[in-house]
Scaffold this motif. Structure first.
Motif, PDB file in Angstrom:
ATOM      1  N   LEU A 132     -39.645  24.781   5.388  1.00  0.00           N
ATOM      2  CA  LEU A 132     -39.415  25.393   4.078  1.00  0.00           C
ATOM      3  C   LEU A 132     -37.928  25.595   3.815  1.00  0.00           C
ATOM      4  CD1 LEU A 132     -42.317  28.000   3.837  1.00  0.00           C
ATOM      5  CD2 LEU A 132     -42.016  25.913   2.509  1.00  0.00           C
ATOM      6  N   LEU A 133     -37.191  26.023   4.831  1.00  0.00           N
ATOM      7  CA  LEU A 133     -35.756  26.210   4.675  1.00  0.00           C
ATOM      8  C   LEU A 133     -35.066  24.882   4.344  1.00  0.00           C
ATOM      9  CD1 LEU A 133     -33.332  28.133   4.889  1.00  0.00           C
ATOM     10  CD2 LEU A 133     -33.180  27.476   7.301  1.00  0.00           C
ATOM     11  N   LEU A 134     -35.480  23.803   5.002  1.00  0.00           N
ATOM     12  CA  LEU A 134     -34.923  22.489   4.731  1.00  0.00           C
ATOM     13  C   LEU A 134     -35.218  22.059   3.297  1.00  0.00           C
ATOM     14  CD1 LEU A 134     -33.599  19.822   5.796  1.00  0.00           C
ATOM     15  CD2 LEU A 134     -35.928  19.060   6.234  1.00  0.00           C
ATOM     16  N   HIS A 135     -36.462  22.244   2.854  1.00  0.00           N
ATOM     17  CA  HIS A 135     -36.833  21.847   1.504  1.00  0.00           C
ATOM     18  C   HIS A 135     -36.107  22.686   0.449  1.00  0.00           C
ATOM     19  CE1 HIS A 135     -40.050  19.669   3.529  1.00  0.00           C
ATOM     20  NE2 HIS A 135     -40.109  18.919   2.419  1.00  0.00           N
ATOM     21  N   VAL A 136     -35.949  23.959   0.674  1.00  0.00           N
ATOM     22  CA  VAL A 136     -35.225  24.814  -0.270  1.00  0.00           C
ATOM     23  C   VAL A 136     -33.753  24.393  -0.333  1.00  0.00           C
ATOM     24  CG1 VAL A 136     -34.388  27.174  -0.633  1.00  0.00           C
ATOM     25  CG2 VAL A 136     -36.794  26.763  -0.108  1.00  0.00           C
ATOM     26  N   THR A 137     -33.154  24.094   0.803  1.00  0.00           N
ATOM     27  CA  THR A 137     -31.747  23.664   0.828  1.00  0.00           C
ATOM     28  C   THR A 137     -31.574  22.345   0.089  1.00  0.00           C
ATOM     29  OG1 THR A 137     -31.477  24.753   2.973  1.00  0.00           O
ATOM     30  CG2 THR A 137     -29.787  23.159   2.332  1.00  0.00           C
ATOM     31  N   LEU A 138     -32.451  21.382   0.345  1.00  0.00           N
ATOM     32  CA  LEU A 138     -32.359  20.102  -0.341  1.00  0.00           C
ATOM     33  C   LEU A 138     -32.606  20.262  -1.845  1.00  0.00           C
ATOM     34  CD1 LEU A 138     -34.120  17.688   2.174  1.00  0.00           C
ATOM     35  CD2 LEU A 138     -31.676  17.901   1.700  1.00  0.00           C
ATOM     36  N   GLY A 139     -33.540  21.098  -2.223  1.00  0.00           N
ATOM     37  CA  GLY A 139     -33.799  21.352  -3.639  1.00  0.00           C
ATOM     38  C   GLY A 139     -32.610  21.997  -4.320  1.00  0.00           C
ATOM     39  N   ARG A 184     -29.409  21.724  -3.423  1.00  0.00           N
ATOM     40  CA  ARG A 184     -28.365  20.702  -3.550  1.00  0.00           C
ATOM     41  C   ARG A 184     -28.684  19.728  -4.686  1.00  0.00           C
ATOM     42  NH1 ARG A 184     -27.401  17.698   1.692  1.00  0.00           N
ATOM     43  NH2 ARG A 184     -25.774  16.721   0.429  1.00  0.00           N
ATOM     44  N   LEU A 185     -29.949  19.328  -4.798  1.00  0.00           N
ATOM     45  CA  LEU A 185     -30.348  18.425  -5.870  1.00  0.00           C
ATOM     46  C   LEU A 185     -30.156  19.080  -7.232  1.00  0.00           C
ATOM     47  CD1 LEU A 185     -31.634  15.686  -6.589  1.00  0.00           C
ATOM     48  CD2 LEU A 185     -33.855  16.817  -6.470  1.00  0.00           C
ATOM     49  N   PHE A 186     -30.490  20.359  -7.339  1.00  0.00           N
ATOM     50  CA  PHE A 186     -30.311  21.084  -8.587  1.00  0.00           C
ATOM     51  C   PHE A 186     -28.829  21.175  -8.960  1.00  0.00           C
ATOM     52  CE2 PHE A 186     -29.545  25.141 -10.789  1.00  0.00           C
ATOM     53  CZ  PHE A 186     -30.269  24.900 -11.940  1.00  0.00           C
ATOM     54  N   ARG A 187     -27.968  21.447  -7.979  1.00  0.00           N
ATOM     55  CA  ARG A 187     -26.531  21.535  -8.250  1.00  0.00           C
ATOM     56  C   ARG A 187     -25.976  20.194  -8.719  1.00  0.00           C
ATOM     57  NH1 ARG A 187     -23.039  25.709  -5.772  1.00  0.00           N
ATOM     58  NH2 ARG A 187     -21.591  24.170  -6.529  1.00  0.00           N
ATOM     59  N   LYS A 188     -26.398  19.099  -8.079  1.00  0.00           N
ATOM     60  CA  LYS A 188     -25.932  17.771  -8.494  1.00  0.00           C
ATOM     61  C   LYS A 188     -26.440  17.434  -9.893  1.00  0.00           C
ATOM     62  CE  LYS A 188     -25.348  15.776  -3.933  1.00  0.00           C
ATOM     63  NZ  LYS A 188     -25.725  14.718  -2.994  1.00  0.00           N
ATOM     64  N   PHE A 189     -27.677  17.789 -10.184  1.00  0.00           N
ATOM     65  CA  PHE A 189     -28.232  17.546 -11.508  1.00  0.00           C
ATOM     66  C   PHE A 189     -27.463  18.329 -12.567  1.00  0.00           C
ATOM     67  CE2 PHE A 189     -31.169  18.923 -14.876  1.00  0.00           C
ATOM     68  CZ  PHE A 189     -31.455  17.685 -15.432  1.00  0.00           C
ATOM     69  N   MET A 190     -27.150  19.575 -12.302  1.00  0.00           N
ATOM     70  CA  MET A 190     -26.419  20.384 -13.268  1.00  0.00           C
ATOM     71  C   MET A 190     -24.994  19.857 -13.464  1.00  0.00           C
ATOM     72  SD  MET A 190     -28.567  22.344 -14.523  1.00  0.00           S
ATOM     73  CE  MET A 190     -27.528  23.335 -15.544  1.00  0.00           C
ATOM     74  N   ALA A 191     -24.367  19.356 -12.397  1.00  0.00           N
ATOM     75  CA  ALA A 191     -23.039  18.760 -12.532  1.00  0.00           C
ATOM     76  C   ALA A 191     -23.111  17.502 -13.392  1.00  0.00           C
ATOM     77  CB  ALA A 191     -22.466  18.434 -11.157  1.00  0.00           C
ATOM     78  N   THR A 192     -24.151  16.712 -13.213  1.00  0.00           N
ATOM     79  CA  THR A 192     -24.329  15.509 -14.023  1.00  0.00           C
ATOM     80  C   THR A 192     -24.538  15.872 -15.494  1.00  0.00           C
ATOM     81  OG1 THR A 192     -25.306  14.374 -12.144  1.00  0.00           O
ATOM     82  CG2 THR A 192     -25.693  13.413 -14.305  1.00  0.00           C
ATOM     83  N   VAL A 193     -25.352  16.875 -15.760  1.00  0.00           N
ATOM     84  CA  VAL A 193     -25.584  17.319 -17.136  1.00  0.00           C
ATOM     85  C   VAL A 193     -24.286  17.843 -17.752  1.00  0.00           C
ATOM     86  CG1 VAL A 193     -26.775  19.074 -18.525  1.00  0.00           C
ATOM     87  CG2 VAL A 193     -28.032  17.768 -16.816  1.00  0.00           C
ATOM     88  N   HIS A 194     -23.514  18.562 -16.979  1.00  0.00           N
ATOM     89  CA  HIS A 194     -22.235  19.074 -17.475  1.00  0.00           C
ATOM     90  C   HIS A 194     -21.292  17.921 -17.814  1.00  0.00           C
ATOM     91  CE1 HIS A 194     -18.908  21.830 -17.982  1.00  0.00           C
ATOM     92  NE2 HIS A 194     -18.188  21.112 -17.123  1.00  0.00           N
TER      93      HIS A 194
END
Length: 116
Positions: free
Chosen positions: A18-25, A27-37
């Motif tokens: 669960l910790l691994l999945h939360v960390t990967l999620g 990071r993916l959310f941060r990259k997605f938000m940077a792309t949207v920005h």
């Protein structure tokens, strides 16, 4: 091995998963938000351009027909319009080619030199 060891082992494995999945999620959310920005910044930057498309140094033909008017025009008129637009596009390409070769210091082609 006692039974409680297996329970603790599985709880630890599930917690780490669960910790691994939360960390990967995250990071993916941060990259997605940077792309949207970045996409928003690009939209603001490119929204300042004129909607007319590309501009060139050469004057465009003045008699531009309305869309759909070719249906009612005569074949001779359409042929004339087509050949005029074709000659205009060729002239624009020739001028760009001459300018590009002049900037690079390359010799000009005899086809590109104006004899007027």
């Amino acid at each position: 091995m006692p039974w409680w060891f297996w329970v603790l082992l599985w709880i630890a494995l599930i917690a780490l998963s669960l910790l691994l999945h939360v960390t990967l999620g995250y990071r993916l959310f941060r990259k997605f938000m940077a792309t949207v920005h970045d996409l928003g910044d690009a939209g603001k930057r490119f929204s300042n351009f004129a909607p007319g498309g590309e501009t060139s140094d050469v004057e465009a033909p003045v008699n531009t027909a309305e869309p759909g008017s070719a249906i009612f025009a005569s074949p001779e008129q359409m042929r004339h319009d087509y050949l005029t637009a074709k000659a205009f596009r060729q002239e624009v390409r020739r001028q760009k080619r001459v300018q590009r070769k002049a900037e690079r210091g390359q010799p000009q082609s005899l086809h590109d030199i104006e004899f007027r």
